[in-house]
Design a protein around this motif. Structure first.
Motif, PDB file in Angstrom:
ATOM      1  N   GLN A 196      -6.187   8.185  -1.769  1.00  0.00           N
ATOM      2  CA  GLN A 196      -5.619   6.963  -1.044  1.00  0.00           C
ATOM      3  C   GLN A 196      -4.140   6.931  -0.870  1.00  0.00           C
ATOM      4  O   GLN A 196      -3.729   6.405   0.095  1.00  0.00           O
ATOM      5  CB  GLN A 196      -6.083   5.811  -1.912  1.00  0.00           C
ATOM      6  CG  GLN A 196      -7.851   5.942  -1.998  1.00  0.00           C
ATOM      7  CD  GLN A 196      -8.407   4.566  -2.628  1.00  0.00           C
ATOM      8  OE1 GLN A 196      -7.975   3.441  -1.850  1.00  0.00           O
ATOM      9  NE2 GLN A 196      -9.406   4.817  -3.272  1.00  0.00           N
ATOM     10  N   GLY A 200      -3.661   9.095   2.106  1.00  0.00           N
ATOM     11  CA  GLY A 200      -4.141   7.965   3.291  1.00  0.00           C
ATOM     12  C   GLY A 200      -5.552   7.725   3.564  1.00  0.00           C
ATOM     13  O   GLY A 200      -5.978   7.209   4.540  1.00  0.00           O
ATOM     14  N   ASP A 202      -9.020   6.248   2.982  1.00  0.00           N
ATOM     15  CA  ASP A 202      -9.672   5.081   2.202  1.00  0.00           C
ATOM     16  C   ASP A 202     -10.976   5.346   1.915  1.00  0.00           C
ATOM     17  O   ASP A 202     -12.123   5.886   2.826  1.00  0.00           O
ATOM     18  CB  ASP A 202      -9.728   3.886   3.365  1.00  0.00           C
ATOM     19  CG  ASP A 202      -8.377   3.491   3.642  1.00  0.00           C
ATOM     20  OD1 ASP A 202      -7.429   3.283   2.730  1.00  0.00           O
ATOM     21  OD2 ASP A 202      -8.235   3.388   4.882  1.00  0.00           O
ATOM     22  N   ARG A 451      -5.569   5.717   8.285  1.00  0.00           N
ATOM     23  CA  ARG A 451      -4.028   5.657   7.457  1.00  0.00           C
ATOM     24  C   ARG A 451      -3.575   7.270   7.486  1.00  0.00           C
ATOM     25  O   ARG A 451      -2.397   7.591   7.605  1.00  0.00           O
ATOM     26  CB  ARG A 451      -4.031   5.052   6.113  1.00  0.00           C
ATOM     27  CG  ARG A 451      -4.195   3.275   6.279  1.00  0.00           C
ATOM     28  CD  ARG A 451      -3.952   2.910   4.783  1.00  0.00           C
ATOM     29  NE  ARG A 451      -4.816   3.415   3.647  1.00  0.00           N
ATOM     30  CZ  ARG A 451      -4.177   3.989   2.879  1.00  0.00           C
ATOM     31  NH1 ARG A 451      -3.097   4.242   2.512  1.00  0.00           N
ATOM     32  NH2 ARG A 451      -5.001   4.511   1.894  1.00  0.00           N
ATOM     33  N   GLU A 454      -2.495   8.102  10.877  1.00  0.00           N
ATOM     34  CA  GLU A 454      -1.299   7.475  11.101  1.00  0.00           C
ATOM     35  C   GLU A 454       0.210   8.198  10.496  1.00  0.00           C
ATOM     36  O   GLU A 454       1.131   8.299  11.042  1.00  0.00           O
ATOM     37  CB  GLU A 454      -1.029   5.811  10.577  1.00  0.00           C
ATOM     38  CG  GLU A 454      -2.051   5.083  11.248  1.00  0.00           C
ATOM     39  CD  GLU A 454      -2.026   3.809  10.608  1.00  0.00           C
ATOM     40  OE1 GLU A 454      -1.504   3.307   9.696  1.00  0.00           O
ATOM     41  OE2 GLU A 454      -3.033   2.632  11.142  1.00  0.00           O
ATOM     42  N   LYS A 455      -0.192   8.764   9.386  1.00  0.00           N
ATOM     43  CA  LYS A 455       0.976   9.625   8.634  1.00  0.00           C
ATOM     44  C   LYS A 455       1.523  10.677   9.655  1.00  0.00           C
ATOM     45  O   LYS A 455       2.680  11.249   9.540  1.00  0.00           O
ATOM     46  CB  LYS A 455       0.449  10.130   7.531  1.00  0.00           C
ATOM     47  CG  LYS A 455       0.202   9.317   6.531  1.00  0.00           C
ATOM     48  CD  LYS A 455      -0.162   9.773   5.171  1.00  0.00           C
ATOM     49  CE  LYS A 455      -0.471   8.829   3.970  1.00  0.00           C
ATOM     50  NZ  LYS A 455       0.722   8.431   3.334  1.00  0.00           N
ATOM     51  N   HIS A 459      -3.522   7.867  16.380  1.00  0.00           N
ATOM     52  CA  HIS A 459      -4.165   6.414  16.424  1.00  0.00           C
ATOM     53  C   HIS A 459      -5.500   6.597  17.072  1.00  0.00           C
ATOM     54  O   HIS A 459      -5.629   7.359  18.131  1.00  0.00           O
ATOM     55  CB  HIS A 459      -3.334   5.437  16.893  1.00  0.00           C
ATOM     56  CG  HIS A 459      -2.022   5.157  16.260  1.00  0.00           C
ATOM     57  ND1 HIS A 459      -1.930   4.596  15.270  1.00  0.00           N
ATOM     58  CD2 HIS A 459      -0.724   5.890  16.896  1.00  0.00           C
ATOM     59  CE1 HIS A 459      -0.471   4.786  14.950  1.00  0.00           C
ATOM     60  NE2 HIS A 459       0.308   5.487  15.841  1.00  0.00           N
ATOM     61  N   PRO A 477     -10.893   2.065  10.458  1.00  0.00           N
ATOM     62  CA  PRO A 477     -11.155   1.202   9.066  1.00  0.00           C
ATOM     63  C   PRO A 477     -12.569   0.646   9.119  1.00  0.00           C
ATOM     64  O   PRO A 477     -13.190   0.504  10.358  1.00  0.00           O
ATOM     65  CB  PRO A 477     -10.229   0.153   9.218  1.00  0.00           C
ATOM     66  CG  PRO A 477      -9.237   0.260  10.160  1.00  0.00           C
ATOM     67  CD  PRO A 477      -9.982   1.345  11.330  1.00  0.00           C
TER      68      PRO A 477
END
Length: 628
Positions: A196, A200, A202, A451, A454-455, A459, A477
């Motif tokens: 997490q 990143g 979830d 996430r 995104e690193k 997207h 998400p």
């Protein structure tokens, strides 16, 4: 421009590679042909099977049954027959022993007037749990009770190896060896920070029951208080039982053994690091001897064999082969069928060592539809797995009972979560006090990675025709509504689980819930709570099944229902049991690799089971990571 195809270096390398492949195939086929021709020629000439024993065609007086236990004790073979053949012939540590074979050999040796003792070699022995260990220990104690001797020897004994050695009349240790008793521990890796915070990812856990801790490593950095409480409760029960058995076998005090383990560093320092001397001083062993000294002692006690220049002996495989030859095969007698459910429970047809919803159900159905089969024993050694295949197997058990054939479950080292699911509908459930069971609970795990994307500047976006469309896309998400949907499925699965347990065990869901909620119990603790009926191993379960079917003693056979071994595989297995052929198999050790069926480690990550089912993203799991 067209690509050039005339690169001489490339052509040369391709040619070399093709030559190597051709040579490998040629060597393999020539080797295999030679092995098969040699084998069949030997059969034609009537070469008798042996295991390094002079005149092994007929067992001689004062013979010792040598149980060299280097390998893994299993309920059911997990490797292919050809792999087993080469492991047996070469003494590979990947060798597997079936518990049933060891129990049969020990029981036969007890009654065999030509077997005067058992020699137990514990080096390299391994078993994943304590229930099977206790069954084997009980068989050894029964052998001793018949007035025959057991001599155990090892160069180094960890606590499971020592448990077996302690059952012997005499225990000998190499002067440079050790006996290491350390207690029970179960430690896992925890990935929350890595998944997490660092990556990143979830992680969403859906479960019922505060003790259902199988997936906690993906949402926590350490074990939860509930997990620690539950694990320590059943582990203390197993450890105290272990110490009690050792103390009884060696005529020691439990307090002394406990003090030895608790003060091990100090005790080792006091003997200047000499672990063998410490074992002797603590009366864990009777004497320190080299292998040659033990061999000489056994030759003096028994009978010296000129051919082997050692004591007269026979190994496990050769002895089992002789017992099979001497015994009559099924002669129309009634049968108590045994189906083994060992390993993780997953969908479809699976090879031995994994419980397949389809494949295991087919074996149960085969037993049910066989008119000679009057009762069924389901031997369960499973931490569980997927809910659907568990329910498939449970239904087959229920149908077998409806067909008028009693069903008895025999729990092995672990029969937890899905392993309990497939057990609960039996007429009687037998377990060892140290069986790990319970874990009645369900969970689901969902991972999403927006996430993480995104690193690296990636997207996800788009549109769907309904709010649910794309809700299970891992690049997005997790929508709270989709999360609520998953939790509803998990809640329903849990209510279904405890409801079926209540119905099977003559209770009510509310009462089962108090002992469920994912909590793990030892076999003894489970019996106190009504989840298990009786203590005992697979032999006791077989006797109970026969009694329920109203079969008189000696009027039935015990028959294991398993997939058939092919003729070619059987040839290799037969060769591996023969000392003359074993040397030949060692010569052709590379053959399995050429065949592409080399022995592989069954090492899996803790999440590998999540990848075993395609289709629906919503999957309820009844799994317990609770093995020792």
């Amino acid at each position: 421009m067209a690509e050039s195809r005339s690169n001489p270096l490339w052509n040369f390398l391709v040619g070399v590679w093709r030559f190597i492949r051709f040579t490998n195939h040629l060597v393999f086929f020539i080797g295999l042909l030679f092995v098969l021709v040699f084998f069949f020629l030997a059969l034609t000439l009537g070469v008798s099977a042996s295991n390094g024993v002079k005149g092994a065609g007929s067992l001689q007086e004062k013979t010792a049954l040598v149980l060299d236990l280097k390998g893994n004790l299993v309920e059911q073979y997990t490797s292919a027959p050809i792999q087993r053949a080469f492991a047996q012939a070469t003494g590979n540590t990947d060798r597997e022993f079936q518990l049933r074979d060891l129990l049969s050999a020990i029981a036969a040796a007890k009654k065999d007037p030509k077997i005067d003792r058992i020699v137990l070699l514990t080096d390299g022995f391994n078993v994943a749990g304590f229930a099977a260990l206790h069954e084997l220990g009980a068989a050894l104690r029964d052998f001793r009770a018949g007035g025959k001797q057991i001599v155990a020897y090892g160069a180094g004994m960890e606590q499971k190896q020592y448990y077996l050695a302690a059952q012997a009349n005499e225990v000998y240790l190499d002067p440079d060896g050790a006996v290491l008793l350390e207690g029970l521990g179960r430690y896992r890796l925890y990935y929350r920070e890595a998944l997490q915070d660092k990556l990143g990812v979830d992680v969403h856990l859906f479960r019922v029951g505060e003790y259902k801790s199988a997936a906690e490593p993906y949402i926590l950095d350490a074990a939860s208080p509930a997990s620690r409480e539950a694990d320590l409760f059943w582990m203390n029960d197993l450890w105290n039982r272990y110490l009690g058995d050792i103390a009884s076998a060696r005529k020691l005090k439990v307090e002394d053994l406990t003090a030895l383990v608790m003060a091990m560093p100090t005790r080792v320092e006091a003997v200047q690091g000499d672990l063998a001397k410490l074992a002797l001083d603590a009366k864990l062993v009777d004497a320190l001897k080299t292998p040659h000294e033990v061999e000489t002692m056994l030759a003096e006690r028994g009978a010296y064999d000129d051919e082997s220049d050692s004591f007269r002996q026979i190994g496990l495989d050769a002895y089992l082969a002789q017992q099979l030859t001497a015994s009559s095969l099924f002669s129309g007698k009634a049968q108590v069928a045994v189906v083994v459910a060992e390993g993780e429970i997953t969908d479809g047809k699976q090879s031995p060592g994994t419980v397949g919803g389809d494949s295991t159900s087919e074996l149960i159905r085969e037993a049910r539809e066989d008119d000679n089969v009057k009762a069924l024993v389901l031997r369960v050694n499973s931490p569980g797995g997927s809910v659907f295949p568990s329910e498939q197997i449970r239904r087959e058990i229920a149908l077998t009972k409806e067909a008028g054939k009693p069903v008895v479950v025999s729990m092995g080292n672990v029969a937890a979560s899905g392993g309990y699911w497939i057990s609960m509908n039996a007429d009687r459930i037998y377990a060892d006090p140290s069986t790990i069971t319970g874990s009645i609970g369900i969970f689901g795990l969902w991972m999403s990675a927006p996430r993480a994307l995104e690193k690296i500047g990636v997207h996800s976006d788009g549109i769907g025709t309904t709010p649910l469309a794309g809700a299970f896309d891992v690049t997005r998400p997790l929508d709270p509504a989709a999360g609520g949907l998953i939790q509803s499925v998990i809640d329903h699965g849990y209510q279904q689980f405890i409801g079926k347990v209540a119905q099977a065990r003559g209770s009510v869901p509310e009462k089962i819930d108090t002992i469920a909620r994912g909590r793990v119990w030892s076999g003894a603790q489970a019996k106190e709570r009504g989840l298990v009926d009786e203590f005992g191993g697979v032999r006791e379960a077989q006797l109970a099944a026969a009694k329920l079917a109203k079969l008189a003693p000696d009027s039935y056979e015990v028959h294991y229902v398993e997939p058939q071994v092919s003729a070619i595989d059987q040839i290799f297995l037969d060769m591996s049991r023969n000392a003359r052929y074993a040397g030949l198999l060692r010569t052709f050790g590379p053959v399995p690799a050429l065949l592409g069926r080399e022995t592989t480690e069954r090492v899996q990550s803790e999440l590998s089971w999540l990848d075993r089912k395609g289709g629906s993203p919503i999957r309820a799991v009844a799994h317990c990571f609770c093995s020792l």
